[in-house]
Design an enzyme around this catalytic site. Structure first.
Site, PDB file in Angstrom:
ATOM      1  N   GLU A 297       0.825  -1.215   0.000  1.00 37.44           N
ATOM      2  CA  GLU A 297       0.000   0.000   0.000  1.00 37.44           C
ATOM      3  C   GLU A 297       0.857   1.263   0.000  1.00 37.44           C
ATOM      4  O   GLU A 297       0.687   2.151  -0.836  1.00 37.44           O
ATOM      5  CB  GLU A 297      -0.942   0.003   1.206  1.00 37.44           C
ATOM      6  CG  GLU A 297      -1.818   1.234   1.308  1.00 37.44           C
ATOM      7  CD  GLU A 297      -2.837   1.305   0.180  1.00 37.44           C
ATOM      8  OE1 GLU A 297      -2.656   2.148  -0.729  1.00 37.44           O
ATOM      9  OE2 GLU A 297      -3.794   0.516   0.196  1.00 37.44           O
ATOM     10  N   ASP A 301       1.242   4.069  -3.023  1.00 39.22           N
ATOM     11  CA  ASP A 301       0.802   5.450  -2.841  1.00 39.22           C
ATOM     12  C   ASP A 301       1.928   6.440  -3.109  1.00 39.22           C
ATOM     13  O   ASP A 301       1.761   7.430  -3.836  1.00 39.22           O
ATOM     14  CB  ASP A 301       0.288   5.660  -1.416  1.00 39.22           C
ATOM     15  CG  ASP A 301      -1.005   4.921  -1.133  1.00 39.22           C
ATOM     16  OD1 ASP A 301      -1.689   4.521  -2.093  1.00 39.22           O
ATOM     17  OD2 ASP A 301      -1.336   4.741   0.055  1.00 39.22           O
ATOM     18  N   SER A 551      -7.181   1.778  -4.193  1.00 43.91           N
ATOM     19  CA  SER A 551      -6.018   2.268  -3.459  1.00 43.91           C
ATOM     20  C   SER A 551      -5.046   2.975  -4.386  1.00 43.91           C
ATOM     21  O   SER A 551      -4.313   3.873  -3.964  1.00 43.91           O
ATOM     22  CB  SER A 551      -5.286   1.107  -2.771  1.00 43.91           C
ATOM     23  OG  SER A 551      -6.080   0.501  -1.798  1.00 43.91           O
TER      24      SER A 551
END
Length: 636
Positions: A297, A301, A551
């Protein structure tokens, strides 16, 4: 004998307390999936009751926000200072006095009460037996199949004259604890960053052949693909005035060597650069637990956020809000504490069963020995790729948190959240049953939160379909994940969205039975917009992997909006702030690439379908940066 005014006032208060009947404040109809009632809680145990006081002027919050966010308002862009926000919405003295007087009258000593600095909460340290008398309830200990325990009740009452001053009481009916995987290491239940919990990216594994050309964007999405899809060719001009924040929750952590590996292939100018770390409640970029579940994650990002806001050079810093220490973790409320000091509840407020309570060095070895209350100025754009199912939380809890996002909007902050990866189902593919419980075989659509909060911008996912080019229209993401979307069961339809939702229901209303989705036409609909969420090339632990999820979509939209802010700041204008009233307005018609193919299946159904105009799969569509830039530069 003559009575003094003080005696008469106390007598009047005592009479009113005795005369005020109890009324039901909150009730739960079922135990969440996996929980069972273990036993009645020990009456002699101590319980920190926390009363969330009703804030002042919340009934005006929407109108006040629209006054600065509606492009047709003469006050568009006149964002508030944090001090004005805090003063406007602080609970009234009457609320503080009413709850405190009731507790005193019910035998809670003043020494056992604490009032939070922002006056948002009152804590009463009482025994379980005393709490049960105060709330006319029974406290139980509940146990989850994974081993965690939770203290709560089935319902609770408040005196009528007190209930109007209180939003919620904790601990009570709320089961917004997030659980670890079965068989995993024991960890606190409130770590929303825990691997496998909530919205998290999916991967199909590593690959060996890396493509960097546009003709391969149907199998590998890279920064050049995203720039081509959305026209994001822009060199920052006002980076010293601008800011972009990415939120991660410990133990999720990015790896610098992976960030450098990614940039060596896609942006050599920023090799060796790191995000600016803001540690909240002991947040640390840990390097003990590694692998995709821990690094996927954050790597995703930050690799894309930093690349997309730095075209042909390094100018724009990206802020990393790392929330929660390793022993305890954190929740969204802990982030909000750090961004808005008036929300901070140190010395009396955060829910100990759902939020991280700091300092925690007395409770956990090597815990964070401090508190993060109003420690940082919010970035102009904040992107978060985590979330709950709306049904995990109580309406009071979600409403209170949603109001904080509105306050950030008043301060000129744009807040984006990913909409979920399971179509019309919730996290873990859970769907609702008629009694409100969540199971894998449920048949009722299960919306996500905070995406359903009307004061955030919810981001869905699209894809370059197999065999298609970046010049071809995208479709809703149907590879590995499905774009989260639907209609809230908690929040009403905001005014800015009424025309779009009415048009969708008039021309494309699904034929599903009304009992499996909120078909009233009067509830908040999501997502608002979308961006690609399939086949992302991400460096994870020294290898490139394909990654999928909203995400990925959220930080991409965040980066695009950050560059819009840069252009406005460069010509002396304010950041765009809360964008939803603008993007749904007629002035922004045609500024998004309409998505008309694909769907978001779930709960045993095909879900909703992407159609012309707004839809509950991809929202208004994907951003066209040149068109959005032109429109926002024309606004004051």
């Amino acid at each position: 004998m003559l009575c003094s005014p003080v005696f008469l006032a106390l007598l009047s208060l005592a009479v009113s307390v005795q005369a005020s009947p109890y009324v039901l404040h909150e009730k739960r109809s079922h135990l969440p999936a996996g929980w069972t009632t273990s036993r009645r809680h020990d009456a002699a145990e101590h319980l920190p009751l926390r009363f969330g006081l009703r804030q002042s002027n919340v009934d005006q919050l929407d109108a006040l926000l629209m006054d600065v966010a509606d492009p047709e308002s003469p006050n568009y862009g006149a964002h508030w200072a944090p001090e004005k926000v805090a003063a406007t919405f602080a609970p009234s003295k009457a609320s503080v006095d009413a709850v405190r007087a009731w507790l005193l009258a019910e035998g809670v000593p003043a020494a056992k009460m604490k009032i939070a600095p922002g006056k948002g909460w009152i804590q009463a340290n009482v025994t379980v037996a005393h709490a049960e008398r105060l709330l006319r309830t029974t406290y139980n200990v509940y146990t989850h199949a994974g081993g965690e325990q939770h203290v709560g009740c089935e319902k609770y009452d408040l005196p009528e004259h007190v209930a109007s001053h209180v939003d919620l009481v904790t601990p009570s009916i709320h089961f917004d604890a997030v659980l670890r995987k079965r068989g995993g290491a024991a960890v606190p239940a409130k770590k929303i960053g825990l691997p496998g919990v909530g919205i998290s990216p999916k991967t199909t594994g590593a690959f060996s052949t890396l493509f960097t050309e546009l003709q391969h964007c149907d199998t590998q999405i890279t920064p050049v693909c995203l720039r081509a899809l959305y026209g994001l060719v822009y060199q920052p001009l006002a980076s010293s005035k601008n800011s972009f924040g990415i939120v991660e929750y410990t133990p999720q952590a990015y790896v610098q060597s992976d960030l450098d590996m990614f940039n060596k292939n896609f942006s050599t100018a920023i090799v060796g650069k790191s995000p600016n770390l803001v540690s909240i409640d002991g947040g640390v970029v840990q390097n003990v637990q590694t692998g995709f579940d821990y690094n996927g994650e954050s790597n995703l990002d930050l690799q894309y956020a930093m690349n997309l806001v730095n075209f042909a050079g390094y100018k724009q810093n990206v802020t990393l809000y790392q929330v929660g220490d390793i022993p305890q973790g954190a929740s969204f409320n802990n982030l909000l504490d750090a961004l808005d000091g008036s929300f901070c509840t140190f010395e009396g407020g955060d829910d100990p069963l759902n939020d991280g309570i700091y300092p925690d060095s007395d409770s956990y070895p090597n815990g964070f020995n401090g508190t993060s209350c109003g420690i940082t100025k919010p970035a102009n754009v904040i992107s978060t790729s985590y979330g709950y199912n709306e049904a995990d939380l109580s309406p009071f809890y979600t409403a209170r948190q949603c109001a904080e996002y509105a306050k950030l909007g008043l301060m000129g902050v744009t807040v984006v959240y990913s909409s979920g990866d399971n179509g019309v189902a919730g996290n873990s593919d859970l769907c609702l049953n008629a009694d409100g419980s969540q199971t894998e075989d449920g048949a009722i659509f299960n919306p996500s939160f905070p995406s359903t909060c009307p004061y955030v911008t919810a981001i869905g996912a699209t894809q370059v379909s197999p065999g298609q080019n970046v010049t071809d229209p995208e479709s809703a993401c149907e590879q590995v994940i499905y774009s989260g979307g639907g209609f809230s069961n908690y929040f009403a339809l905001p005014a800015y969205q009424k025309a779009a939702v009415a048009g969708y229901l008039k021309d494309h209303k699904p034929s599903y039975a009304a009992g499996i989705w909120n078909s009233t036409g009067g509830s908040r609909a999501y997502p608002d917009i979308s961006a690609n969420g399939a086949n992302y090339v991400v460096a994870v632990n020294g290898k490139f992997a394909r990654v999928f999820g909203t995400s990925a979509s959220a930080p991409v939209v965040g980066a695009i909006l950050t560059m819009v802010n840069d252009a406005r700041l460069a010509v002396g204008k304010k950041p765009i702030g809360f964008i939803n009233p603008s993007i749904y307005s007629a002035f922004f018609a045609g500024a998004f690439n309409d998505i008309t193919q694909g769907g978001n299946q779930g709960c045993g159904t095909p879900g909703f379908a992407a159609v012309p105009g707004w839809d509950p799969v991809t929202g208004l569509g994907t951003p066209s940066f040149p068109k959005l830039l032109a429109r926002w530069l024309l606004l004051p």
